[in-house]
Structure formats: structure tokens, C-alpha cells
Design an enzyme around this catalytic site. Structure first.
Site, PDB file in Angstrom:
ATOM      1  N   LYS A   6       0.856  -1.182   0.000  1.00  0.00           N
ATOM      2  CA  LYS A   6       0.000   0.000   0.000  1.00  0.00           C
ATOM      3  C   LYS A   6       0.893   1.234   0.000  1.00  0.00           C
ATOM      4  O   LYS A   6       1.683   1.449   0.929  1.00  0.00           O
ATOM      5  CB  LYS A   6      -0.896  -0.017   1.231  1.00  0.00           C
ATOM      6  CG  LYS A   6      -1.724   1.253   1.383  1.00  0.00           C
ATOM      7  CD  LYS A   6      -2.784   1.112   2.459  1.00  0.00           C
ATOM      8  CE  LYS A   6      -3.547   2.401   2.636  1.00  0.00           C
ATOM      9  NZ  LYS A   6      -4.624   2.285   3.626  1.00  0.00           N
ATOM     10  N   LYS A  43      -2.288  -1.509  -3.881  1.00  0.00           N
ATOM     11  CA  LYS A  43      -3.110  -0.304  -3.810  1.00  0.00           C
ATOM     12  C   LYS A  43      -2.249   0.934  -3.884  1.00  0.00           C
ATOM     13  O   LYS A  43      -1.224   0.982  -3.214  1.00  0.00           O
ATOM     14  CB  LYS A  43      -3.855  -0.354  -2.481  1.00  0.00           C
ATOM     15  CG  LYS A  43      -4.739   0.811  -2.200  1.00  0.00           C
ATOM     16  CD  LYS A  43      -5.355   0.623  -0.851  1.00  0.00           C
ATOM     17  CE  LYS A  43      -6.036   1.898  -0.460  1.00  0.00           C
ATOM     18  NZ  LYS A  43      -6.371   1.949   0.909  1.00  0.00           N
TER      19      LYS A  43
HETATM   20  C1  PBG Z   1      -7.434   3.548   5.644  1.00  0.00           C
HETATM   21  C2  PBG Z   1      -7.756   3.255   4.225  1.00  0.00           C
HETATM   22  C3  PBG Z   1      -7.573   4.147   3.167  1.00  0.00           C
HETATM   23  C4  PBG Z   1      -8.134   3.550   2.047  1.00  0.00           C
HETATM   24  C5  PBG Z   1      -8.603   2.281   2.420  1.00  0.00           C
HETATM   25  N1  PBG Z   1      -8.353   2.110   3.782  1.00  0.00           N
HETATM   26  C6  PBG Z   1      -7.037   5.538   3.147  1.00  0.00           C
HETATM   27  C7  PBG Z   1      -5.714   5.825   3.697  1.00  0.00           C
HETATM   28  O1  PBG Z   1      -4.844   4.968   3.838  1.00  0.00           O
HETATM   29  O2  PBG Z   1      -5.534   6.996   4.037  1.00  0.00           O
HETATM   30  C8  PBG Z   1      -8.198   4.216   0.709  1.00  0.00           C
HETATM   31  C9  PBG Z   1      -9.227   3.745  -0.231  1.00  0.00           C
HETATM   32  C10 PBG Z   1      -9.552   4.674  -1.342  1.00  0.00           C
HETATM   33  O3  PBG Z   1      -8.908   5.724  -1.550  1.00  0.00           O
HETATM   34  O4  PBG Z   1     -10.502   4.355  -2.070  1.00  0.00           O
HETATM   35  N2  PBG Z   1      -6.695   2.731   6.378  1.00  0.00           N
END
Ligand code: PBG
Length: 333
Positions: A200, A255
Site C-alpha cells: 500500500k 493499492k
Molecule cells: C485507511 C484506508 C484508506 C483507504 C482504504 N483504507 C485511506 C488511507 O490509507 O488513508 C483508501 C481507499 C480509497 O482511496 O478508495 N486505512
């Protein structure tokens, strides 16, 4: 290499639709798609999300109706994200493991009301903390890894007790998969699956999501660079994913999606684990902006962007277009 034209004419296999259909390498199906759903308190309530057209925060009762429709369309999984009221947020994110919290009630109600759909629950502290970070803060506002894991374990266990199918830690702390798996085993939740947000990136494409769960203002000008990955790095993603698989992740996730297809392809080829990809909120918003301006064709672009994930090796795709894509796919004979 010897050039074989005209013996070889590659266009021969493209010149009509049955032939193209027969030789097509990848097929997209509603079974590949997972719809993210934002949950709020209340009854019969929906709220618009400014930066995500056509996506709504929903109270649990409305979400259940929506999930029944998704199931009819052939969708097999939903990913739940809670939007927590301000009064329940604190510096430690303690609401995250409240057995009567919004997420826990949502999991229990959906389990009871909809058969045969996999519920995926987000495990992270950002919807629950006053500062919008995914972890517990130290004296200098640094994110404390091991202290955060203790809360994530409690949060995971509370979801497992509600009957969630898949726990999805999205926080990027080191060692959290190992700790969560250990506690699931100890408590006899041997079938609860872990989908790890393994690679991520610290991405600017999450903006609309932070708006949706109400963490954007809390986070302010700060970022998540000390735990999410540097988007300049590729080898780092292999180390992250290998580590999470070795600690007990069943499925791993890459992601964001479209700007990270190179990572998806490499992880799938080299590690061969079940791999999901997340077409995140910023990608969704970007697509919608172009559709609204009639710069791109909505239906064609949705299909092309989702097929790109399949081609790059994704087994499952989290996308805000899941419902619409499943409807489009149903119309194809
Ligand atoms: C939070 C989380 C995020 C997303 C999924 N879980 C945002 C972040 O890490 O700030 C992002 C998903 C998206 O942008 O559609 N833990």
C-alpha cells in the site's frame, strides 16, 4: 527473427467479433468485483460524498438493501468502511474494538440478512482517531508500531466475533499480520481469512476516501509517509508482500490500482498468491470527472480500466464501479 509476412497476418484474428471473442485471453466477470461500502449511524439514511459522485454513505438498513441487489448482480464480496461520529473518536482509536460499535453492528446485521456474500472489514485506526492517522501516536507525534498492533489485534478479534469473513488490515504496521493471525488461531477463528493491504503506497489518490470516512480534516497537512510505501519504490513491494504472506495473509492487495499495474504484475508473477487490487477513490473521482465532461465514454472506460487489472494479474478488484460494471456485464451476451 525471421519476418513471416504474409504467412503471418496478425489482423486475421481480429477481423470479426466471434473470432475476437474466441481468442480473448482475459474475461471480466461480476465474480471478480468487490464493492466498497461506507457505513453511517442511523436509519433509512444516505449521504452524498462530495468528491465521489453516485457513491453514498449509508445506514446499515440501507446498506443491507444495497448488498442484496449486489448479490443478485453476481457480486461476491463487499468491503465495509465506517464513518465514525466525532464524539466516538479519541487519540487511541478505542471505538475500533467496541463490540457494539458501528462496524461490529454492521457485520452482524449483514451476516444475518444476506446469505452468501463475503464481508470484508477494514482494520485500521484512521476512522476512529482524532488525528486521522492509522496508528497510536508517540510523544513526538510519531506512529508507534507495536502499540498500534495491540489495538489492531483487538479490532480484528471483535470483527471475527461478529462473523466477518475476511479481515483486511490496511494500516501498514510491521508485524501486524503475524499478531492478528496468532490471536485468531488462539481464539479458534481458524477460518477467518486475512486480506492484507500488503503493498500500500503513500498515495495522493486516497483524498476522496478520506473525505468519505471523515478523516481528511483530522489528518490536516500531515501524511502517512512513515508507514505507507514510497511511490518511487518497486523492490520494497516484494519485501512487504513476502513478509505478509509468511506471517499468514491468505490474500494480498496492491493499492492504488491503475498507476501501480507494474507492481501488481510483478507480485502476481513472482509470489503466485491470491492477489487483489484496489481501484481507489481518487481513480474513481478522476474517471467520473472525465465522464461528466463527456471527455471519455463512461461504459467503455469502466470496462477497459477493470480489464486492465485482470490482464495485469488481479484475482479480485475492489472498485467503486463494481455495481455498475456488474450491471453492464449482465447486459452482455
Ligand atoms: C485507511 C484506508 C484508506 C483507504 C482504504 N483504507 C485511506 C488511507 O490509507 O488513508 C483508501 C481507499 C480509497 O482511496 O478508495 N486505512
Amino acid at each position: 527473427m525471421k519476418k513471416n509476412f504474409p504467412n503471418i497476418r496478425l489482423r486475421r484474428l481480429r477481423n470479426n467479433s466471434p473470432i475476437r471473442n474466441l481468442i480473448r485471453e482475459n474475461i471480466l466477470s461480476p465474480h471478480d468485483l468487490i464493492q466498497p461500502i461506507f457505513i453511517i449511524e442511523g436509519n433509512n439514511k444516505t449521504e452524498k460524498i462530495k468528491s465521489m459522485p453516485d457513491i453514498y454513505r449509508m445506514s446499515i438498513d440501507i446498506a443491507i438493501k444495497e448488498i442484496k441487489i449486489l448479490k443478485k448482480l453476481g457480486i461476491q464480496g463487499i468491503a465495509l468502511f465506517p464513518c465514525i461520529e466525532k464524539k466516538y473518536k479519541d487519540i487511541q482509536g478505542t471505538e475500533s474494538f467496541n463490540q457494539d460499535g458501528l462496524m461490529q453492528r454492521a457485520i452482524r446485521s449483514i451476516k444475518k440478512s444476506v446469505k452468501d456474500i463475503a464481508i470484508i472489514s477494514d482494520v485500521a485506526l484512521d476512522p476512529y482517531t482524532v488525528h486521522g492517522q492509522d496508528g497510536i501516536l508517540g510523544a513526538n507525534k510519531e506512529i508507534l508500531n507495536d502499540e498500534t498492533i495491540e489495538v489492531l489485534v483487538k479490532q480484528s478479534l471483535s470483527h471475527a466475533e461478529c462473523g466477518v469473513d475476511i479481515i483486511a488490515p490496511s494500516d501498514m504496521m510491521d508485524g501486524r499480520i503475524k499478531a492478528i493471525r496468532k490471536s485468531l488461531e488462539k481464539n479458534k477463528f481458524i477460518d477467518t481469512k486475512i486480506l492484507s493491504y500488503a503493498a500500500k503506497y503513500s498515495s495522493n489518490f486516497y483524498g476522496p476516501f478520506r473525505d468519505a470516512v471523515g478523516s481528511v480534516k483530522n489528518l490536516g497537512a500531515l501524511n502517512k509517509d512513515t508507514y505507507q510505501m514510497d511511490y518511487a519504490n518497486k523492490k520494497d513491494s516484494m519485501r512487504e508482500v513476502e513478509m505478509d504472506i509468511s506471517e499468514g495473509a491468505d490474500i494480498i492487495m496492491i493499492k492504488p490500482g491503475m498507476p501501480y499495474l507494474d507492481i501488481l504484475r510483478r507480485v502476481k508473477d513472482e509470489l503466485k498468491a491470491p492477489t487483489f487490487v484496489y481501484q481507489v477513490s481518487g481513480e474513481y473521482a478522476m474517471h467520473c470527472a472525465a465522464f461528466d465532461n463527456k471527455w471519455l465514454n463512461r461504459e467503455q472506460i469502466i470496462m477497459e480500466s477493470l480489464m486492465a487489472f485482470k490482464r495485469a494479474g488481479a484475482d479480485g478488484i475492489l472498485t467503486y464501479f463494481a455495481k455498475e460494471a456488474a450491471q453492464l456485464l449482465k447486459g452482455i451476451d
